[in-house]
Structures are given as C-alpha cells and as structure tokens.
Write a protein that holds these residues in place. Structure first.
Motif, PDB file in Angstrom:
ATOM      1  N   ARG A 109      11.465   0.917 -10.221  1.00  0.00           N
ATOM      2  CA  ARG A 109      10.724   1.874  -9.404  1.00  0.00           C
ATOM      3  C   ARG A 109       9.955   1.190  -8.269  1.00  0.00           C
ATOM      4  NH1 ARG A 109       6.938   4.619 -13.583  1.00  0.00           N
ATOM      5  NH2 ARG A 109       6.065   5.471 -11.639  1.00  0.00           N
ATOM      6  N   LEU A 110      10.155  -0.127  -8.103  1.00  0.00           N
ATOM      7  CA  LEU A 110       9.385  -0.884  -7.136  1.00  0.00           C
ATOM      8  C   LEU A 110      10.290  -1.581  -6.133  1.00  0.00           C
ATOM      9  CD1 LEU A 110       6.947  -2.667  -9.620  1.00  0.00           C
ATOM     10  CD2 LEU A 110       6.431  -0.647  -8.217  1.00  0.00           C
ATOM     11  N   ARG A 111       9.742  -1.871  -4.972  1.00  0.00           N
ATOM     12  CA  ARG A 111      10.424  -2.748  -4.020  1.00  0.00           C
ATOM     13  C   ARG A 111       9.429  -3.800  -3.536  1.00  0.00           C
ATOM     14  NH1 ARG A 111       9.025   1.630  -0.680  1.00  0.00           N
ATOM     15  NH2 ARG A 111       8.187   1.026   1.368  1.00  0.00           N
ATOM     16  N   ARG A 112       9.903  -5.020  -3.399  1.00  0.00           N
ATOM     17  CA  ARG A 112       9.050  -6.101  -2.926  1.00  0.00           C
ATOM     18  C   ARG A 112       8.904  -5.993  -1.416  1.00  0.00           C
ATOM     19  NH1 ARG A 112      11.969  -9.611  -4.598  1.00  0.00           N
ATOM     20  NH2 ARG A 112      11.060 -10.164  -6.599  1.00  0.00           N
ATOM     21  N   VAL A 113       7.719  -6.313  -0.899  1.00  0.00           N
ATOM     22  CA  VAL A 113       7.466  -6.209   0.539  1.00  0.00           C
ATOM     23  C   VAL A 113       6.879  -7.512   1.060  1.00  0.00           C
ATOM     24  CG1 VAL A 113       7.177  -3.704   0.520  1.00  0.00           C
ATOM     25  CG2 VAL A 113       5.174  -5.167   0.151  1.00  0.00           C
ATOM     26  N   ASP A 114       6.951  -7.674   2.370  1.00  0.00           N
ATOM     27  CA  ASP A 114       6.512  -8.890   3.039  1.00  0.00           C
ATOM     28  C   ASP A 114       4.991  -8.875   3.199  1.00  0.00           C
ATOM     29  OD1 ASP A 114       6.028 -11.022   4.681  1.00  0.00           O
ATOM     30  OD2 ASP A 114       7.321 -10.355   6.326  1.00  0.00           O
ATOM     31  N   PRO A 115       4.264  -9.780   2.537  1.00  0.00           N
ATOM     32  CA  PRO A 115       2.807  -9.787   2.665  1.00  0.00           C
ATOM     33  C   PRO A 115       2.316 -10.323   3.999  1.00  0.00           C
ATOM     34  CG  PRO A 115       3.502 -11.622   1.303  1.00  0.00           C
ATOM     35  CD  PRO A 115       4.744 -10.810   1.602  1.00  0.00           C
ATOM     36  N   ASP A 116       3.228 -10.889   4.808  1.00  0.00           N
ATOM     37  CA  ASP A 116       2.812 -11.394   6.115  1.00  0.00           C
ATOM     38  C   ASP A 116       2.541 -10.266   7.102  1.00  0.00           C
ATOM     39  OD1 ASP A 116       2.935 -13.999   5.274  1.00  0.00           O
ATOM     40  OD2 ASP A 116       5.011 -14.272   5.913  1.00  0.00           O
ATOM     41  N   ILE A 117       3.097  -9.073   6.832  1.00  0.00           N
ATOM     42  CA  ILE A 117       2.747  -7.881   7.588  1.00  0.00           C
ATOM     43  C   ILE A 117       1.629  -7.193   6.821  1.00  0.00           C
ATOM     44  CG2 ILE A 117       3.560  -5.603   8.335  1.00  0.00           C
ATOM     45  CD1 ILE A 117       6.323  -6.860   8.686  1.00  0.00           C
ATOM     46  N   ALA A 118       0.614  -6.694   7.526  1.00  0.00           N
ATOM     47  CA  ALA A 118      -0.536  -6.071   6.861  1.00  0.00           C
ATOM     48  C   ALA A 118      -0.051  -5.124   5.769  1.00  0.00           C
ATOM     49  CB  ALA A 118      -1.389  -5.314   7.878  1.00  0.00           C
ATOM     50  N   VAL A 119      -0.505  -5.364   4.530  1.00  0.00           N
ATOM     51  CA  VAL A 119       0.125  -4.703   3.388  1.00  0.00           C
ATOM     52  C   VAL A 119       0.007  -3.188   3.459  1.00  0.00           C
ATOM     53  CG1 VAL A 119       0.031  -6.650   1.816  1.00  0.00           C
ATOM     54  CG2 VAL A 119      -1.937  -5.119   1.982  1.00  0.00           C
ATOM     55  N   ALA A 120      -1.072  -2.650   4.017  1.00  0.00           N
ATOM     56  CA  ALA A 120      -1.212  -1.202   4.080  1.00  0.00           C
ATOM     57  C   ALA A 120      -0.134  -0.565   4.939  1.00  0.00           C
ATOM     58  CB  ALA A 120      -2.593  -0.820   4.601  1.00  0.00           C
ATOM     59  N   GLU A 121       0.401  -1.310   5.896  1.00  0.00           N
ATOM     60  CA  GLU A 121       1.424  -0.751   6.773  1.00  0.00           C
ATOM     61  C   GLU A 121       2.720  -0.446   6.031  1.00  0.00           C
ATOM     62  OE1 GLU A 121       1.880  -3.207  10.228  1.00  0.00           O
ATOM     63  OE2 GLU A 121      -0.078  -2.618  11.041  1.00  0.00           O
ATOM     64  N   HIS A 122       2.912  -1.022   4.858  1.00  0.00           N
ATOM     65  CA  HIS A 122       4.098  -0.712   4.070  1.00  0.00           C
ATOM     66  C   HIS A 122       4.039   0.697   3.482  1.00  0.00           C
ATOM     67  CE1 HIS A 122       5.823  -4.684   4.424  1.00  0.00           C
ATOM     68  NE2 HIS A 122       4.662  -5.221   4.107  1.00  0.00           N
ATOM     69  N   LEU A 123       2.886   1.344   3.561  1.00  0.00           N
ATOM     70  CA  LEU A 123       2.771   2.745   3.152  1.00  0.00           C
ATOM     71  C   LEU A 123       2.866   3.683   4.338  1.00  0.00           C
ATOM     72  CD1 LEU A 123      -0.164   2.570   0.583  1.00  0.00           C
ATOM     73  CD2 LEU A 123       2.298   2.616   0.131  1.00  0.00           C
ATOM     74  N   GLY A 124       2.751   3.161   5.543  1.00  0.00           N
ATOM     75  CA  GLY A 124       2.715   3.997   6.726  1.00  0.00           C
ATOM     76  C   GLY A 124       3.888   3.731   7.630  1.00  0.00           C
ATOM     77  N   ILE A 125       3.665   2.879   8.610  1.00  0.00           N
ATOM     78  CA  ILE A 125       4.684   2.673   9.619  1.00  0.00           C
ATOM     79  C   ILE A 125       5.955   2.052   9.036  1.00  0.00           C
ATOM     80  CG2 ILE A 125       3.935   0.374  10.375  1.00  0.00           C
ATOM     81  CD1 ILE A 125       4.274   1.490  13.277  1.00  0.00           C
ATOM     82  N   LEU A 126       5.845   1.213   8.017  1.00  0.00           N
ATOM     83  CA  LEU A 126       7.031   0.656   7.362  1.00  0.00           C
ATOM     84  C   LEU A 126       7.394   1.395   6.086  1.00  0.00           C
ATOM     85  CD1 LEU A 126       6.606  -3.195   7.866  1.00  0.00           C
ATOM     86  CD2 LEU A 126       8.192  -1.634   9.019  1.00  0.00           C
ATOM     87  N   GLY A 127       6.633   2.421   5.735  1.00  0.00           N
ATOM     88  CA  GLY A 127       6.899   3.181   4.525  1.00  0.00           C
ATOM     89  C   GLY A 127       7.601   4.489   4.820  1.00  0.00           C
ATOM     90  N   MET A 128       7.368   5.476   3.959  1.00  0.00           N
ATOM     91  CA  MET A 128       8.036   6.757   4.090  1.00  0.00           C
ATOM     92  C   MET A 128       7.759   7.443   5.431  1.00  0.00           C
ATOM     93  SD  MET A 128       7.842  10.118   1.613  1.00  0.00           S
ATOM     94  CE  MET A 128       7.992   9.120   0.143  1.00  0.00           C
ATOM     95  N   PRO A 129       6.509   7.443   5.948  1.00  0.00           N
ATOM     96  CA  PRO A 129       6.287   8.102   7.236  1.00  0.00           C
ATOM     97  C   PRO A 129       7.080   7.475   8.380  1.00  0.00           C
ATOM     98  CG  PRO A 129       4.217   7.827   6.064  1.00  0.00           C
ATOM     99  CD  PRO A 129       5.244   7.027   5.320  1.00  0.00           C
ATOM    100  N   GLY A 130       7.080   6.140   8.438  1.00  0.00           N
ATOM    101  CA  GLY A 130       7.837   5.480   9.496  1.00  0.00           C
ATOM    102  C   GLY A 130       9.331   5.714   9.370  1.00  0.00           C
TER     103      GLY A 130
END
Length: 328
Positions: A109-130
């Motif tokens: 149920r998880l995916r690993r993400v790049d911590p070098d990009i601000a982590v909150a952005e993985h919920l927004g611009i790099l997440g479902m909304p983006g």
C-alpha cells in the motif's frame, strides 16, 4: 505494545464534515511486525475534497469508514521498522496510513519517494493533485501553444498545477477564484496571466470570449458563465464539482451550446492514471527544480487540527494544498 494517537470519526457522517465529527483515540500497536509490513511515523497528512465525500459515501462508490476505523487520506511517513527487504529504516513513503501519529502498514500500500524533494510536495504537486492536473492537461485536453486556458478553484493545488502546466506549454492562463486573496495566489504565486474574482458583480463579463481549454473544478456557477464563451472546437476537462458536494445539488450541461461549439468534453478520474505516476514525476521534477512548478500550502499544525482542517476544505476556505503537519 505501544500507544499512539489517531483521529477517527465520532459518529457516522451524512453532511459535509465538521471538526466536531472527529475525536482522538489511543491505539496500541504490536511490537512485532507481520511479514511484508513496516511501522511508520507520519510526517504530513494531505486532505483533499474527495476525503469528505468518502466519509459520507459519495465518492466513487467507496464504502465510508465506520466510527473508530482508520480514515482515508494520503500521508508522507518515515519508516521506523521494517519486515520487508524492499524497505529500510529511514525510507520516506507515501500511502494511506490513517490519520495517526504512527501506523503499521502493508508495503503493498506504499510507494517510496525521493526525500531530496520537500517531502510534503509528494502529497500535492507530486501526489494525487499534481497527477490529476497532468492527466487533464497533457493526456486529455492536450494543452498547447496559443491556447486560451481557464480554470476555476484557481488557488488550489490541482488548478494551480494545471495552470502552471498550461504556461509551460505556451498557453495564456486565466484563473477563476473566490476573493482577492485567492486570486493573488493564482497570479502572484502560480504565475497566471490573470485571475477573475467570481464574488464580484459582473465577473462573467471579464472572461475571455475565445476559451479553447477549460478545466472545471466547481460546477454550475462557473459552467453557466464559461460555456457561452468557448471557442469553436474547445476542449473541457470535467474534474470536480465542489459547489455541489455540500448541498446535494446537481450540475447540468446544456447540450445545444456544446454542439454549437463542437466542444469536446473529458471526464477525469485520476485513478485511471495511477499506473502512470512515474511519467508525471519525470515531467514535473525538472520544472520543480527550476521553479516553474510550485505549490502553495495551507498547513495546520498537529493531529488535533485535522478535523478542523477537513472542515475548511469542505467549506472551500483553504488557500492552496490543505495539509496537516504531524511530526518531524
């Protein structure tokens, strides 16, 4: 076993959620992890409009959580302990982990993400909304140089990302938002060419008369103004209906003007594009690094603020990506 705090429903929800619908309980997590699972500490919780719809059984047929059960929403978390060789302590992950301080989650149920990009952005611009914005703009409407593009709910991360993609691809971008502050986000932060405040009398007359692409997030109020102003062969992406989520009203499209404009309509459901998330990340990352793609965040601090934050989302009072900061 160790105790952690978690936000759950106090009772079943039938109307737009308010802060009083939620309560904080303590859960005890086992010290031993099942195979194929990890223990995570949540850092950020992302609250989208679909969450409120899910809680009252109005989203894509999904079953709402019962009082006391974990609540839906994506979060960014850090792995504290792992019983799966593919995930290590310290990895940053995104998934549905409930509204909790810590959780035990299956790695499927998880995916690993790049911590070098601000982590909150993985919920927004790099997440479902983006991903939603990318799918609507590049896969459906196929925005291009010379387009005149309009989008409502312009201060939000979906609309903001869609508008920034349109700018990157060479379109003129005009937002529609409620209030001067939200319009200022669209023009001052997202770089839109203009933003029209629908709370002002006569706002409809400020819309361009040759809209070639429109991205719809609100509903009837905006559709009635935009449809007569579509260019011939316009493309319109139907993504959200925020105006109708709270009051139960229904949006309707008049067939005659759509035929007359030879308009193409695209219904957008982001779940259809989950398997293509890597394409969006590859597209977006260079523009995030050079500053052409940004997100504006509306942050509430602390798990105890989650109920109030989803109430603000339901009422359309957030400015930018609605987040709850849980831990560091």
């Amino acid at each position: 076993m160790s105790a952690v705090r978690e936000v759950v429903l106090r009772h079943a929800v039938t109307d737009a959620p308010v802060a009083g619908d939620f309560e904080i309980v303590e859960r005890r997590l086992p010290d031993t992890l099942p195979a194929g699972s990890v223990r995570v500490r949540l850092l950020w919780l992302g609250l989208d409009p679909y969450v409120g719809q899910t809680l009252r059984a109005r989203h894509m047929g999904e079953k709402p959580p019962a009082p006391g059960e974990p609540l839906p929403a994506e979060s960014v978390a850090v792995v504290l302990a792992s019983n799966d060789p593919a995930f290590a302590v310290g990895d940053h992950v995104v998934g549905n982990c409930g509204w909790a301080e810590e959780a035990i989650v299956r790695v499927s149920r998880l995916r690993r993400v790049d911590p070098d990009i601000a982590v909150a952005e993985h919920l927004g611009i790099l997440g479902m909304p983006g991903l939603t914005a990318w799918a609507g703009m590049t896969q459906l409407a196929r925005v291009k140089m010379g387009d005149v593009f309009t989008v409502d709910a312009a201060a939000g991360v979906v609309a903001g990302t869609a508008g920034q993609i349109a700018k990157i691809e060479g379109a003129t971008v005009i937002g529609i938002a409620g209030g001067a502050d939200k319009c200022a986000i669209a023009t001052g932060r997202y770089g839109f060419d203009d933003c029209i405040d629908y709370k002002l009398d006569g706002w409809e007359q400020k819309l361009p008369s040759d809209i070639s692409v429109h991205f719809e997030n609100v509903g009837q109020r905006v559709l009635d103004a935009v449809l007569p102003r579509l260019a011939i062969n316009a493309r319109m992406v139907l993504c959200g209906l925020a105006q109708h989520y709270g009051d139960g009203s229904v949006a309707r499209l008049p067939v005659g003007p759509i035929i007359g404009k030879r308009a193409q309509l695209f219904g957008l459901v982001v779940y259809d594009y989950f398997a293509r998330r890597a394409e969006w990340v590859a597209y977006a990352t260079p523009f995030i690094r050079d500053g052409r793609l940004i997100e504006v965040q509306d942050v509430a601090d602390g798990l105890e603020q989650a109920g109030a934050q989803i109430e603000r989302v339901a009422l359309g009072r957030t400015e930018g990506r609605a987040l709850v900061r849980i831990g560091g």
